[in-house]
Design an enzyme around this catalytic site. Sequence first.
Site, PDB file in Angstrom:
ATOM      1  N   THR A   1       1.893   7.868  -7.453  1.00  0.00           N
ATOM      2  CA  THR A   1       2.583   9.124  -7.761  1.00  0.00           C
ATOM      3  C   THR A   1       3.673   8.873  -8.797  1.00  0.00           C
ATOM      4  O   THR A   1       4.071   9.789  -9.505  1.00  0.00           O
ATOM      5  CB  THR A   1       3.220   9.748  -6.499  1.00  0.00           C
TER       6      THR A   1
ATOM      7  N   LYS B   1       5.196  11.186 -12.053  1.00  0.00           N
ATOM      8  CA  LYS B   1       6.608  11.492 -12.331  1.00  0.00           C
ATOM      9  C   LYS B   1       6.971  11.079 -13.748  1.00  0.00           C
ATOM     10  O   LYS B   1       7.680  11.794 -14.459  1.00  0.00           O
ATOM     11  CB  LYS B   1       7.512  10.769 -11.324  1.00  0.00           C
TER      12      LYS B   1
ATOM     13  N   HIS C   1      -4.987   6.333   2.806  1.00  0.00           N
ATOM     14  CA  HIS C   1      -4.140   5.981   1.670  1.00  0.00           C
ATOM     15  C   HIS C   1      -4.473   4.663   1.011  1.00  0.00           C
ATOM     16  O   HIS C   1      -3.825   4.282   0.041  1.00  0.00           O
ATOM     17  CB  HIS C   1      -2.669   5.927   2.097  1.00  0.00           C
TER      18      HIS C   1
ATOM     19  N   LYS D   1      -0.282  -4.487  -7.663  1.00  0.00           N
ATOM     20  CA  LYS D   1       0.372  -3.659  -8.686  1.00  0.00           C
ATOM     21  C   LYS D   1       0.623  -4.455  -9.972  1.00  0.00           C
ATOM     22  O   LYS D   1       0.975  -3.913 -11.010  1.00  0.00           O
ATOM     23  CB  LYS D   1       1.666  -3.070  -8.139  1.00  0.00           C
TER      24      LYS D   1
ATOM     25  N   LYS E   1       8.285   0.324  -8.817  1.00  0.00           N
ATOM     26  CA  LYS E   1       7.420   0.570  -7.659  1.00  0.00           C
ATOM     27  C   LYS E   1       7.563  -0.629  -6.739  1.00  0.00           C
ATOM     28  O   LYS E   1       8.182  -1.629  -7.121  1.00  0.00           O
ATOM     29  CB  LYS E   1       5.965   0.759  -8.090  1.00  0.00           C
ATOM     30  N   ARG E   2       7.010  -0.554  -5.511  1.00  0.00           N
ATOM     31  CA  ARG E   2       7.063  -1.726  -4.656  1.00  0.00           C
ATOM     32  C   ARG E   2       6.467  -2.938  -5.378  1.00  0.00           C
ATOM     33  O   ARG E   2       5.547  -2.791  -6.183  1.00  0.00           O
ATOM     34  CB  ARG E   2       6.294  -1.461  -3.346  1.00  0.00           C
TER      35      ARG E   2
HETATM   36  C1  LIG Z   1       7.354   7.822  -6.496  1.00  0.00           C
HETATM   37  C2  LIG Z   1       8.007   6.736  -5.774  1.00  0.00           C
HETATM   38  C3  LIG Z   1       7.259   5.634  -5.345  1.00  0.00           C
HETATM   39  C4  LIG Z   1       5.780   5.491  -5.617  1.00  0.00           C
HETATM   40  O1  LIG Z   1       5.605   4.879  -6.867  1.00  0.00           O
HETATM   41  P1  LIG Z   1       4.173   4.289  -7.323  1.00  0.00           P
HETATM   42  O2  LIG Z   1       4.435   3.962  -8.752  1.00  0.00           O
HETATM   43  O3  LIG Z   1       3.197   5.412  -7.188  1.00  0.00           O
HETATM   44  O4  LIG Z   1       3.889   3.133  -6.483  1.00  0.00           O
HETATM   45  C5  LIG Z   1       7.910   4.634  -4.653  1.00  0.00           C
HETATM   46  N1  LIG Z   1       9.229   4.693  -4.411  1.00  0.00           N
HETATM   47  C6  LIG Z   1       9.976   5.740  -4.812  1.00  0.00           C
HETATM   48  C7  LIG Z   1      11.440   5.736  -4.524  1.00  0.00           C
HETATM   49  C8  LIG Z   1       9.396   6.793  -5.517  1.00  0.00           C
HETATM   50  O5  LIG Z   1      10.156   7.830  -5.898  1.00  0.00           O
END
Ligand SMILES: *Cc1c(COP(=O)(O)O)cnc(C)c1O
Length: 814
Positions: A652, A656, A356, A550, A544-545
């Site tokens: 991911t 979304k 990952h 990032k 995101k985190r």
């Molecule tokens: C999809 C998702 C992530 C991953 O987000 P990235 O933008 O790909 O880092 C992290 N936390 C939650 C709650 C998510 O639904």
Amino acid sequence: MFSDKDSFKQAYLTKLIEGDGITPEDASLWDKFSALVILLKDQMSQYRANNRNSMSPGKQVYYFSMEFLIGKLLHNYLVNFQIEDLVREGLSELNINLDDLLEQEADPGLGNGGLGRLAACFLDSMAFLGIEGHGNGIRYEYGLFEQKIVGGNQVEVADSWLKNGYPWEMRKPNKAIIVKFKGNIRTAQTNGRITFYHENYESVLAVPYDVPIVSYNNPLYINNLRLWRAETTCGELDLACFNRGEFNRATSYKSEVESISYILYPDDSSRAGRELRLKQEYFSVAAGLGSIVRSYKKKNELGSLHDFSRRVSVHINDTHPVLCIPELMRILIDEEGMGWDEAWNITVNTLSFTNHTIMPEAMEKWSIDLVKSLLPRIYLIIEEIDRRFKEDLTRRFLDDEEVIRNTQILKDGYVWMANLAIIGSSSVNGVAKLHTEILKKEVFKDFYRIFGYKFNNKTNGINHRRFLLAANPKLSNLITEGIGPIWKEDAGELKKLHVFKDDSSFLEQLAIVKYENKCRLAEKVKAKQGIILDPLSIFDVQVKRIHAYKRQLLNVLKIMHLYNQALKDPGSLTGSQTFIFGGKAAPGYHYAKTVIKLIHALSQKIEHDPQVNQKLKVVFIENFNVTQAEFIYPAANISEQISTASKEASGTGNMKFMMNGALTLGTLDGANVEINDAVGDDNSFIFGLTAEQVLNFNRHGGYTPWDEYHANSDVQKCVDQLSSEFFDNMGEEFRVLYDSLMIYNDEFFVLKDFCPYIQMYEKLQKLYLNQEKWNRISLVNIAESGIFSSDRTIREYADRIWKSKYRTINKPTS
Ligand SMILES: *Cc1c(COP(=O)(O)O)cnc(C)c1O
């Protein structure tokens, strides 16, 4: 499930009264919620029992992960069973509002972010496709902390998600497994063979709690997410100690054992490196494999494990469960009496591994001393795997010391878990095309020379039924009106939306849906945080985190720049803009916490400046989790995917957002590359260094942030503002950010990408003025998002890695 509303009502009332003998009048919202969950769970058990015999036993797939970020289940399951309306109406006739019950459910935070959410999406798709695919993980008493923001600072609150109980789970004490730690190994010769005896160990009881996994329109396949809890083997507490008067010893033993499943480590993309974490990893692996082998032997009459790898696949999500490799070897050799070579064949063929991350600080390694003392037999097996691998390698690559060194499992006093994972499994995959190429050419290039055939790509995906069908009902209805309902089962059908590209009425409806979703988010934020959002402004979102790679900092610098511009030239801002941030920082990650503080400071600064506060707004949404995500993604206009190229393995969140019609503003990193390939340059907004360029700078140097600083007065101004009195009374607060850029050579190329980022943002800002064009691009993004359904990802895993069958969707021929 329920033939009609009345039979549902009847069954529900019975369940409610059965519960604790409570009448509907006396029942609390929690009672009413749990009764509904228990009713659904009972129905599922019946389905399962009725269909057990009609199903031909296929290959069993087990997805091992230290994290499962499953989100709330109730609403999704009502959608999956297609009974939401029936249940809503039935409850309403009983004066119960379904939404109030949905609010009651805890969102189990059993994961940090993308990796845990991926595991949850995969569980859905496996159930949907009719794969007997089960999750294996830990039932952490406390999930990821709940985030509060107090005066701009992140405050962590314990996530006691189990405080009221969790009605979805089923405790199965009769399926418990004993896991052994510490002690010593005695060897003996029997019949010319060395036998290993593990003695003086400490045993821990692993008790499974099963959560049913059911997907859309496929009630035959109800899979299991099995989560393990650590308990003492001797009942409640060590009575012998207790009776001797050793009260502290008795209770401290109990709490030491239970600490194993006590809490999730809150570090995302960095190592925890603690003994307890290693205990957790072995605990979930040993419990999981122990129960798989037990049920395998029960099902297969001869009880022999010779065919194990033909009937069972075990997939490991990152290296965290990699002790599966030596543990399966241990079971086969020590418990089943198999020879090394056969055991090794079975082990390698059973296991597959997903990498990952390429970030060096996230690569797992454990000190040899720790592994030796905590897991003495496992250590011996790892040592033997390493010895045999090296011996074999020396034969093949005699002269290449470099290859041998880079691929060793044991070196410099550590056990290198990724090396063990690659050597001990039959498949190694990356999570996006670019990421897989970097694995082959950089990170694992020596392994790629040796085991080229093991490497493959499986681009991540998301559960489109959770993140579109259930989370965005308005868009779902519009899509179904346009192209019919098959897309729910076959996300590829979304391509049919292209026919509406020039249909101005459809595009307008799309815009109305987006507007309504922005209103829905605005209401939530107002209720929770008392902040007012303007749904007519553009919603530019980065959730995101919080992590340096990032580059939330790049986004903040962009907003600071827009602010500076607006003060100089009030006409520079076209339309009003809302910048939405969300995400947790690891509690020990000072840099990330400072970024949160900076977002807050900028938000305040703008809020209090009447020259700009009608046009700009910065908001930090507290406690980003799956539940929040389901409101946020559907409300976004712009999706910020701005990681330093090469650092985000896939992402991911990007998928979304796209699926919900946001436009991607991003770098050529992870799956952004594939989003860009799918929609083309006219429909995605890409800027900045490529991965190749970043890797070249890393190899050869040649990047100096001071050059960017001196070359551009806008950059200079924003950077200086970090360390000046621009933010009132912040003193040295943001020094760590300034230093990361100017003293520590801007490791993530924030300043290098600043200007191209601003330019691309300004292009989007202008584009937003042309609503028809914007809506068309949004439509194209939705139409092309089908390839990012995790159904596609899981079909690829099933075809190429697990070799398991799955059902095909019968499409009406048109
Ligand atoms: C999809 C998702 C992530 C991953 O987000 P990235 O933008 O790909 O880092 C992290 N936390 C939650 C709650 C998510 O639904």
